[in-house]
Scaffold this motif. Structure first.
Motif, PDB file in Angstrom:
ATOM      1  N   UNK A  38       8.965   8.267   7.141  1.00 25.80           N
ATOM      2  CA  UNK A  38       8.151   8.668   6.011  1.00 25.80           C
ATOM      3  C   UNK A  38       6.763   8.084   6.181  1.00 25.80           C
ATOM      4  N   UNK A  39       5.800   8.447   5.374  1.00 24.52           N
ATOM      5  CA  UNK A  39       4.412   8.035   5.555  1.00 24.52           C
ATOM      6  C   UNK A  39       3.997   6.883   4.656  1.00 24.52           C
ATOM      7  N   UNK A  40       2.702   6.568   4.730  1.00 27.11           N
ATOM      8  CA  UNK A  40       2.172   5.441   3.962  1.00 27.11           C
ATOM      9  C   UNK A  40       2.181   5.713   2.466  1.00 27.11           C
ATOM     10  N   UNK A  41       2.138   6.987   2.062  1.00 29.21           N
ATOM     11  CA  UNK A  41       2.222   7.310   0.633  1.00 29.21           C
ATOM     12  C   UNK A  41       3.561   6.863   0.044  1.00 29.21           C
ATOM     13  N   UNK A  42       4.613   6.988   0.832  1.00 24.59           N
ATOM     14  CA  UNK A  42       5.929   6.573   0.348  1.00 24.59           C
ATOM     15  C   UNK A  42       5.994   5.058   0.189  1.00 24.59           C
ATOM     16  N   UNK A  43       5.316   4.325   1.066  1.00 27.09           N
ATOM     17  CA  UNK A  43       5.286   2.865   0.930  1.00 27.09           C
ATOM     18  C   UNK A  43       4.480   2.472  -0.308  1.00 27.09           C
ATOM     19  N   UNK A  44       3.403   3.179  -0.591  1.00 24.06           N
ATOM     20  CA  UNK A  44       2.637   2.924  -1.816  1.00 24.06           C
ATOM     21  C   UNK A  44       3.468   3.195  -3.064  1.00 24.06           C
ATOM     22  N   UNK A  45       4.223   4.276  -3.051  1.00 22.30           N
ATOM     23  CA  UNK A  45       5.090   4.593  -4.188  1.00 22.30           C
ATOM     24  C   UNK A  45       6.202   3.561  -4.327  1.00 22.30           C
ATOM     25  N   UNK A  46       6.726   3.098  -3.200  1.00 22.92           N
ATOM     26  CA  UNK A  46       7.763   2.059  -3.235  1.00 22.92           C
ATOM     27  C   UNK A  46       7.197   0.754  -3.792  1.00 22.92           C
ATOM     28  N   UNK A  51       6.620  -3.034  -8.375  1.00 25.29           N
ATOM     29  CA  UNK A  51       5.819  -3.657  -9.423  1.00 25.29           C
ATOM     30  C   UNK A  51       6.385  -3.310 -10.797  1.00 25.29           C
ATOM     31  N   UNK A  52       6.799  -2.071 -10.994  1.00 22.06           N
ATOM     32  CA  UNK A  52       7.359  -1.660 -12.283  1.00 22.06           C
ATOM     33  C   UNK A  52       8.650  -2.420 -12.597  1.00 22.06           C
ATOM     34  N   UNK A  73      -5.145  -5.826 -16.000  1.00 14.59           N
ATOM     35  CA  UNK A  73      -5.390  -4.944 -14.857  1.00 14.59           C
ATOM     36  C   UNK A  73      -5.564  -5.737 -13.564  1.00 14.59           C
ATOM     37  N   UNK A  74      -6.185  -6.905 -13.644  1.00 12.08           N
ATOM     38  CA  UNK A  74      -6.397  -7.712 -12.445  1.00 12.08           C
ATOM     39  C   UNK A  74      -5.103  -8.211 -11.839  1.00 12.08           C
ATOM     40  N   UNK A  75      -4.202  -8.707 -12.688  1.00 14.85           N
ATOM     41  CA  UNK A  75      -2.930  -9.194 -12.153  1.00 14.85           C
ATOM     42  C   UNK A  75      -2.067  -8.047 -11.638  1.00 14.85           C
ATOM     43  N   UNK A  76      -2.135  -6.900 -12.304  1.00 14.99           N
ATOM     44  CA  UNK A  76      -1.368  -5.744 -11.841  1.00 14.99           C
ATOM     45  C   UNK A  76      -1.890  -5.240 -10.497  1.00 14.99           C
ATOM     46  N   UNK A  77      -3.218  -5.182 -10.352  1.00 14.99           N
ATOM     47  CA  UNK A  77      -3.795  -4.730  -9.084  1.00 14.99           C
ATOM     48  C   UNK A  77      -3.467  -5.705  -7.957  1.00 14.99           C
ATOM     49  N   UNK A  78      -3.543  -6.994  -8.251  1.00 16.85           N
ATOM     50  CA  UNK A  78      -3.203  -7.991  -7.232  1.00 16.85           C
ATOM     51  C   UNK A  78      -1.728  -7.891  -6.852  1.00 16.85           C
ATOM     52  N   UNK A  79      -0.862  -7.755  -7.858  1.00 17.56           N
ATOM     53  CA  UNK A  79       0.570  -7.617  -7.584  1.00 17.56           C
ATOM     54  C   UNK A  79       0.884  -6.385  -6.753  1.00 17.56           C
TER      55      UNK A  79
END
Length: 167
Positions: A38-46, A51-52, A73-79
């Motif tokens: 699978x591609x990098x989009x799937x890793x981003x979704x994973x 995070x959720x 937003x800062x802690x979520x983006x970092x996480x």
């Protein structure tokens, strides 16, 4: 016939084993994504699903303990960035090993295999955490009021909230 009380040490070991297993659900998902090419989009979704699940568990812990756990937003983006980096590293290493034995061609879009792996990883982590919470519930002292929330700029030392504005 009455059921005997289970050994509390064994129950705690099982609860901790379930928590450790829930930590491995998402790395296992990254390895599966590499195996399925699978591609990098799937890793981003994973990483977003990871995070959720983390936010859900943090809020559940906070509710059980009677405290509010703030997030911005800062802690979520970092996480998200940290999770994406760790899962990407595992994905790339697994792809490198697989590339030694076969040709690899990564997917350029999200598809049903991605959703299946993300759903299985998230479901396994949530199930293991829920079972762990059932085995080892949070014990609070009776009659103790719920803890108050600390301001964002305060310091907490040994459970005492030290307000930064207090002189």
């Amino acid at each position: 016939m009455p059921r005997p009380n289970p050994d509390p040490v064994a129950t705690l070991k099982t609860a901790l084993s379930l928590r450790a297993g829930s930590l491995l659900a998402f790395p296992a998902g990254a390895v599966l994504m590499a195996i399925f090419e699978r591609g990098w989009l799937s890793i981003g979704a994973l990483a977003a699903a990871m995070l959720a699940v983390s936010l859900f568990e943090r809020r559940r812990f906070g509710k059980a303990l009677g405290i509010a756990i703030p997030s911005n937003a800062g802690t979520l983006a970092t996480g998200l960035a940290v999770r994406f980096g760790l899962l990407t590293g595992l994905f790339v290493v697994t792809l490198g090993v697989l590339a030694l034995f076969r040709d690899t061609a990564l997917s350029r879009s999200l598809g049903w295999p991605d959703l299946v792996v993300i759903g299985l990883s998230s479901g396994a982590a949530l199930l293991a955490n829920a079972l762990s919470a059932q085995l080892a519930p949070v014990q609070t002292e009776p009659g103790r009021p719920p803890a108050k929330t600390a301001p964002a700029d305060s310091i907490i030392l040994e459970g005492e909230i030290i307000d930064s504005d207090r002189r």
